[in-house]
Design a protein around this motif. Structure first.
Motif, PDB file in Angstrom:
ATOM      1  N   LYS A   1      -4.231   7.785  -0.266  1.00  0.00           N
ATOM      2  CA  LYS A   1      -3.821   6.332  -0.671  1.00  0.00           C
ATOM      3  C   LYS A   1      -3.690   6.167  -2.177  1.00  0.00           C
ATOM      4  CE  LYS A   1      -4.552   1.183  -0.295  1.00  0.00           C
ATOM      5  NZ  LYS A   1      -5.427   0.165   0.255  1.00  0.00           N
TER       6      LYS A   1
ATOM      7  N   SER B   1       0.781  -1.121   0.101  1.00  0.00           N
ATOM      8  CA  SER B   1       0.092   0.017  -0.026  1.00  0.00           C
ATOM      9  C   SER B   1       0.801   1.221   0.306  1.00  0.00           C
ATOM     10  CB  SER B   1      -0.973  -0.051   1.285  1.00  0.00           C
ATOM     11  OG  SER B   1      -1.620   1.272   1.465  1.00  0.00           O
TER      12      SER B   1
ATOM     13  N   ASP C   1       0.747   4.845   1.046  1.00  0.00           N
ATOM     14  CA  ASP C   1       0.061   5.877   1.816  1.00  0.00           C
ATOM     15  C   ASP C   1       0.913   6.994   1.668  1.00  0.00           C
ATOM     16  OD1 ASP C   1      -2.146   4.177   2.365  1.00  0.00           O
ATOM     17  OD2 ASP C   1      -0.599   3.242   3.972  1.00  0.00           O
TER      18      ASP C   1
END
Length: 332
Positions: free
Chosen positions: A181, A123, A125
């Protein structure tokens, strides 16, 4: 590839409009933040950044006084292989990213070019440390697509630079410490919208009709004698007046038309002059960026000493700033 993208950033950051920001106590704002997202050979994700930091105060900015940091840059959790691409600005890696320790001159802009990698499927972020007027996220054609959560991203479609097509996504008005995100899928390709809508403006004029009231039955005898003795006595005087009125109206209409046409022509010539000046600035900008490429290559090949490299790089940056300020007159 890194050098090409670096120069691409320097040029592309001058072409987009600047938007006002909400009030902030920070003296530092980010005019533009560019990110090129692409896959690495091992399947990880490369993120190449070029960030334009502006000191809005007249005095030199040395940080918030709480430490040695001048600029703070937070990287996504899991970021690795940080590569800082400007040797003229001192930086240090810290737990959540890196800091710079070189002061930012008053009313001036510094550009931080850096890159890092994220593991495949990790991910991303992102967090902005300062207010960002506009962020542009670019993905080379055929190398995947992105999705943004937590911020409003607008697709800019497909465009070409240096024989490479890119899909662009823009995010405007990010606030200080805002997070969002970024999801990247190298196997999912966006669909280019090849249809082009051409807006055409049409001018329609409304026919004006002039209604003339009938002449009164009584006419001044002197006027009648004058008309009878004139070369036009064979014409019906009422019809003659209508014709004269029509000629006057037509004359006024034609005068207004040609005057408007002349104004439009003057505006067109002015636009052509501005376009020529803009193209000259773009040509100058490209020459500067080509010079930076050659400089980087010569330095990398050991043809230049550190002092020569830094001196020439500083000169190129100064020229690039001047071109940028000139281009802002066209886009603000």
């Amino acid at each position: 590839m890194i050098k090409k993208i670096t120069v691409f950033f320097l040029g592309f950051m001058l072409l987009l409009p600047f938007h006002s920001l909400a009030a902030t106590d920070s003296k530092i704002t980010v005019d533009m933040h560019y990110i090129v997202v692409s896959p690495a050979e091992d399947g990880s994700t490369n993120l190449m950044n070029m960030v334009n930091y502006t000191n809005t105060a007249a005095e030199e900015y040395k940080g918030d006084g709480k430490g040695e940091a001048v600029l703070n840059v937070t990287l996504p959790e899991g970021a690795k292989d940080l590569n800082f691409l400007d040797n003229t600005i001192a930086f240090k890696e810290v737990d959540k990213g890196f800091i710079t320790t070189t002061p930012v001159p008053g009313n001036q802009t510094v550009v931080l070019p850096y890159s890092y990698r994220m593991d495949k499927g990790k991910s991303i972020d992102l967090s902005v440390n300062y207010s960002v007027q506009m962020m542009q996220i670019l993905v080379p054609e055929g190398m995947g697509s992105i999705e943004v959560e937590g911020a409003e991203a607008t697709s800019q479609g497909l465009f070409k630079f240096d024989d490479q097509n890119y899909f662009g996504y823009s995010i405007e008005g990010l606030t200080e410490n805002q997070t969002f995100k970024l999801s990247y899928d190298k196997d999912k390709q966006p669909v280019a919208d090849e249809s082009q809508k051409t807006q055409t403006s049409t001018e329609s004029g409304k026919d004006s009709s002039v209604t003339h009231s009938a002449s009164p039955a009584f006419h001044n005898p002197g006027h009648l004698r004058m008309w009878a003795q004139s070369p036009l006595h064979s014409f019906n005087p009422h019809i003659f007046l209508i014709i004269i009125g029509a000629i006057i109206i037509a004359g006024i209409s034609y005068f207004a038309y040609f005057r408007r046409k002349a104004r439009l022509e003057e505006a067109r010539l002015g636009a052509d002059k501005e376009e020529k000046a803009f193209k000259q600035l773009m040509t100058k900008q490209k020459a500067i960026m080509d010079g930076i490429i050659d400089l980087e290559e010569n330095y990398g090949d050991g043809k230049l000493s550190e002092d020569e490299y830094q001196a020439k790089l500083a000169a190129y940056k100064q020229h690039l700033v001047q071109v940028k300020l000139s281009l802002r007159n066209f886009i603000e």
